[in-house]
Design a protein around this motif. Structure first.
Motif, PDB file in Angstrom:
ATOM      1  N   VAL A   2       0.854  -1.174   0.000  1.00 38.30           N
ATOM      2  CA  VAL A   2       0.000   0.000   0.000  1.00 38.30           C
ATOM      3  C   VAL A   2       0.902   1.239   0.000  1.00 38.30           C
ATOM      4  N   GLU A   3       0.288   2.383  -0.272  1.00 37.91           N
ATOM      5  CA  GLU A   3       1.083   3.609  -0.387  1.00 37.91           C
ATOM      6  C   GLU A   3       1.922   3.874   0.862  1.00 37.91           C
ATOM      7  N   ASP A   5       3.566   1.895   2.497  1.00 38.73           N
ATOM      8  CA  ASP A   5       4.772   1.062   2.461  1.00 38.73           C
ATOM      9  C   ASP A   5       5.874   1.640   1.572  1.00 38.73           C
ATOM     10  N   CYS A   6       5.556   2.632   0.757  1.00 36.71           N
ATOM     11  CA  CYS A   6       6.485   3.078  -0.285  1.00 36.71           C
ATOM     12  C   CYS A   6       7.839   3.542   0.237  1.00 36.71           C
ATOM     13  N   GLU A  40       9.162   8.185  -4.125  1.00 43.01           N
ATOM     14  CA  GLU A  40       8.228   8.849  -5.033  1.00 43.01           C
ATOM     15  C   GLU A  40       7.978   7.989  -6.271  1.00 43.01           C
ATOM     16  N   ARG A  42       8.173   4.706  -6.352  1.00 48.18           N
ATOM     17  CA  ARG A  42       7.344   3.580  -5.911  1.00 48.18           C
ATOM     18  C   ARG A  42       5.880   4.013  -5.853  1.00 48.18           C
ATOM     19  N   ARG A  43       5.610   5.220  -5.345  1.00 54.15           N
ATOM     20  CA  ARG A  43       4.229   5.720  -5.288  1.00 54.15           C
ATOM     21  C   ARG A  43       3.628   5.822  -6.687  1.00 54.15           C
ATOM     22  N   GLU A  44       4.407   6.341  -7.629  1.00 54.79           N
ATOM     23  CA  GLU A  44       3.934   6.473  -9.011  1.00 54.79           C
ATOM     24  C   GLU A  44       3.655   5.101  -9.624  1.00 54.79           C
ATOM     25  N   LEU A  46       3.001   2.292  -8.083  1.00 60.45           N
ATOM     26  CA  LEU A  46       1.866   1.679  -7.406  1.00 60.45           C
ATOM     27  C   LEU A  46       0.550   2.272  -7.909  1.00 60.45           C
ATOM     28  N   ALA A  47       0.520   3.584  -8.098  1.00 59.46           N
ATOM     29  CA  ALA A  47      -0.701   4.251  -8.571  1.00 59.46           C
ATOM     30  C   ALA A  47      -1.066   3.826  -9.998  1.00 59.46           C
ATOM     31  N   HIS A  55       2.434  -5.551  -6.527  1.00 56.51           N
ATOM     32  CA  HIS A  55       3.555  -5.140  -5.684  1.00 56.51           C
ATOM     33  C   HIS A  55       3.322  -5.810  -4.338  1.00 56.51           C
TER      34      HIS A  55
END
Length: 164
Positions: A2-3, A5-6, A40, A42-44, A46-47, A55
């Motif tokens: 989840v976010e 965790d990034c 950042e 990883r967030r991108e 994941l989104a 992931h």
């Protein structure tokens, strides 16, 4: 994953790169890696992940100890049954403790559950430890090799595959 965790995943990835690739990639490149910048990314990623991209995190003692990502194979000509393990990293302090194997087993099971029939990955040719790990997990080199430019140095990656 989840976010939230990034940041922890970025820490695992950066420390994993520095540990696994020291001596294979330029020190200056490894030393310049930023956990914040990677978080950042990883967030991108994941989104943007689609329904066939996953992931996964492994926790140990309540902390992220490893991370894996897989999805459809990105190679030209790959079929709908072809998956690719995009990344697998484990905190250096838990390498050899079964975290990587647990993540690999979960990737294999999830990829098969999504209807994939083959899983591939790319590994640095000089990364003997990772190559042994993947061989023990049932992957075999298929002869494909690709140059990869990192930090002004060109290294060779080799592809490993396994049936699901």
């Amino acid at each position: 994953m989840v976010e939230a965790d990034c940041a922890a995943v970025a820490g695992v990835r950066v420390s994993g790169w520095r540990s696994a690739y020291r001596g294979l990639l330029p020190d200056a490149y490894l030393d310049a890696m930023s956990v914040e910048a990677d978080a950042e990314l990883r967030r991108e990623h994941l989104a943007r992940a689609g329904e066939r991209v996953a992931h996964l995190v492994a926790e140990r003692g309540g902390e992220v100890a490893g991370w894996a990502a897989f999805g459809p194979d990105r190679a030209p000509g790959a079929g709908p049954g072809d998956a690719e393990l995009y990344a697998l990293y484990v905190r250096p302090d838990v390498v050899g403790a079964g975290v990587g194997r647990a993540l690999t087993d979960d990737v294999v099971a999830r990829a098969a559950g999504l209807g994939f029939t083959e899983l591939s990955l790319w590994v640095l040719e000089g990364n003997a430890r990772a190559r042994r790990f993947y061989a023990r997990a049932g992957f075999v080199p298929d002869g494909a090799r690709e140059p990869w430019e990192v930090g002004g140095t060109t290294v060779t990656e080799v592809r490993y595959v396994r049936s699901l």
